[in-house]
Scaffold this motif. Structure first.
Motif, PDB file in Angstrom:
ATOM      1  N   LYS A   1      39.276  35.154  47.196  1.00 57.58           N
ATOM      2  CA  LYS A   1      40.078  34.306  48.081  1.00 57.58           C
ATOM      3  C   LYS A   1      39.912  32.836  47.726  1.00 57.58           C
ATOM      4  O   LYS A   1      40.888  32.083  47.671  1.00 57.58           O
ATOM      5  CB  LYS A   1      39.681  34.548  49.538  1.00 57.58           C
ATOM      6  N   GLU A   2      38.668  32.417  47.501  1.00 57.86           N
ATOM      7  CA  GLU A   2      38.414  31.019  47.164  1.00 57.86           C
ATOM      8  C   GLU A   2      38.999  30.672  45.800  1.00 57.86           C
ATOM      9  O   GLU A   2      39.555  29.588  45.613  1.00 57.86           O
ATOM     10  CB  GLU A   2      36.910  30.746  47.166  1.00 57.86           C
ATOM     11  N   ARG A   3      38.931  31.564  44.854  1.00 55.01           N
ATOM     12  CA  ARG A   3      39.501  31.303  43.525  1.00 55.01           C
ATOM     13  C   ARG A   3      41.023  31.218  43.588  1.00 55.01           C
ATOM     14  O   ARG A   3      41.638  30.403  42.897  1.00 55.01           O
ATOM     15  CB  ARG A   3      39.055  32.393  42.549  1.00 55.01           C
ATOM     16  N   ARG A   4      41.623  32.046  44.422  1.00 58.25           N
ATOM     17  CA  ARG A   4      43.085  31.961  44.580  1.00 58.25           C
ATOM     18  C   ARG A   4      43.479  30.636  45.232  1.00 58.25           C
ATOM     19  O   ARG A   4      44.483  30.021  44.859  1.00 58.25           O
ATOM     20  CB  ARG A   4      43.599  33.140  45.402  1.00 58.25           C
ATOM     21  N   ARG A   5      42.691  30.211  46.232  1.00 56.09           N
ATOM     22  CA  ARG A   5      42.994  28.925  46.865  1.00 56.09           C
ATOM     23  C   ARG A   5      42.904  27.793  45.852  1.00 56.09           C
ATOM     24  O   ARG A   5      43.773  26.921  45.810  1.00 56.09           O
ATOM     25  CB  ARG A   5      42.008  28.663  48.021  1.00 56.09           C
TER      26      ARG A   5
END
Length: 338
Positions: free
Chosen positions: A30-34
């Motif tokens: 999730k953080e990498r996609r953000r």
């Protein structure tokens, strides 16, 4: 109840080799996609536009800290300025990023202060909805009674009470590219806010915004519509434009949350990127973000060619013969196998 527009948490920092090895494996998908979606490169147009907003429209350097409750702040001029550019040239991210630098703060004597208010216009707005959005984006928890007769003054009072010194209206062309009656009431509200000289107004949008202001003396008269250079993409026919585009892709690469280098700016991919996006930063990012999401799902160490190919296949119109990163589309066989 309508909530405040969620200003993204932008990702600007470059990953070092050590961080790629040690930090990225610990991040959630999730953080990498953000990070991939909201990656920002502080290129020359970006920096020039931020400086324009800060120094020549917001006058941020002349204000005390947001928590300071004394009255040393200078009075705003009531200017109406703009950031103008074609769609997908990075205008919205610039406006949202600037807003993120001046978040709402809780004052020492109680209550909120909103130094910069950001709203995103829509084509279906009427004057009442325009007014409502200004309330919601200045941390209102309820709406007052908004009558036609008092709406302009009610909204202007709200901006004053919340300490707004810069009102940013994104996609502002929708305020004017509508029915005559709606456009007239939108212009009336802008004029009333500007005349109060409590805050300046930044209209972010396409050239229709500039044309509308120039055609309306009462709005143009509020500062003569200061604006930086029009935001543009990269010109595929200009050698410097091709070099600048490759440099932009290289800077994006440095910020993407992958352990290995994807070589997005490789020479043999540049024509595919131009074919895909025509030199638009925003449209290029549509492909890069989609490819990044696929690579993260695949647990790939970087964006690979097949990730870009799938992103291009998903986004290339069916009638177009050439698919970026893939090549010429194969003709479908007819019922006779021909």
């Amino acid at each position: 109840m309508t909530m405040m527009f969620p200003i993204p948490k932008f990702h600007l920092s470059v990953f070092t080799d050590e961080e790629r090895r040690e930090l990225i494996p610990l991040m959630s998908d999730k953080e990498r996609r953000r990070m991939s979606k909201f990656v920002l490169v502080e290129h020359e147009q970006f920096e020039d536009t931020i400086e324009f907003i800060r120094e020549r429209l917001h006058f941020a350097s002349n204000y005390p800290e947001p928590h300071d409750d004394d009255h040393r702040e200078i009075q705003a001029e009531g200017w109406i300025g703009g950031v103008i550019g074609a769609p997908r040239t990075g205008k919205s991210f610039i406006a949202q990023y600037y807003t993120s630098l001046h978040p709402p703060v809780f004052k020492q004597n109680g209550g909120w202060k909103v130094p910069v208010a950001y709203i995103e216009a829509r084509s279906d707005w009427d004057r009442k909805e325009f007014a409502k959005q200004i309330y919601w984006q200045t941390k209102a928890t309820a709406l007052p009674r908004l009558t036609i007769a008092s709406m302009n003054s009610t909204v202007t009072s709200r901006l004053r009470d919340m300490g707004v010194r810069l009102l940013i209206i994104d996609d502002a062309q929708f305020l004017f590219d509508t029915t005559y009656a709606k456009a007239h009431t939108h212009k009336s509200m802008l004029h009333h806010i500007a005349n109060a000289m409590q805050c300046n107004i930044l209209l972010v949008g396409t050239e229709e915004v500039e044309n509308a202001i120039y055609a309306e003396d009462r709005l143009r008269g509020r500062g003569d519509f200061p604006s930086p250079d029009v935001l543009v993409g990269f010109d595929p026919k200009d050698p410097d434009g091709r070099i600048d585009f490759r440099e932009f892709l290289a800077e994006i690469e440095k910020r993407l949350p992958f352990q290995a280098v994807s070589d997005l700016n490789r020479r043999d991919w540049i024509d595919d990127f131009f074919e895909a996006c025509g030199g638009s930063r925003g449209r290029a990012m549509n492909y890069i973000v989609a490819a990044a999401y696929a690579a993260i799902t695949d647990r790939s160490p970087c964006i690979q060619l097949h990730h870009l190919q799938q992103a291009a296949k998903d986004r290339t119109p069916s009638g177009k013969a050439m698919i970026p990163f893939v090549g010429r589309r194969k003709k479908k066989e007819n019922g006779n196998g021909l």
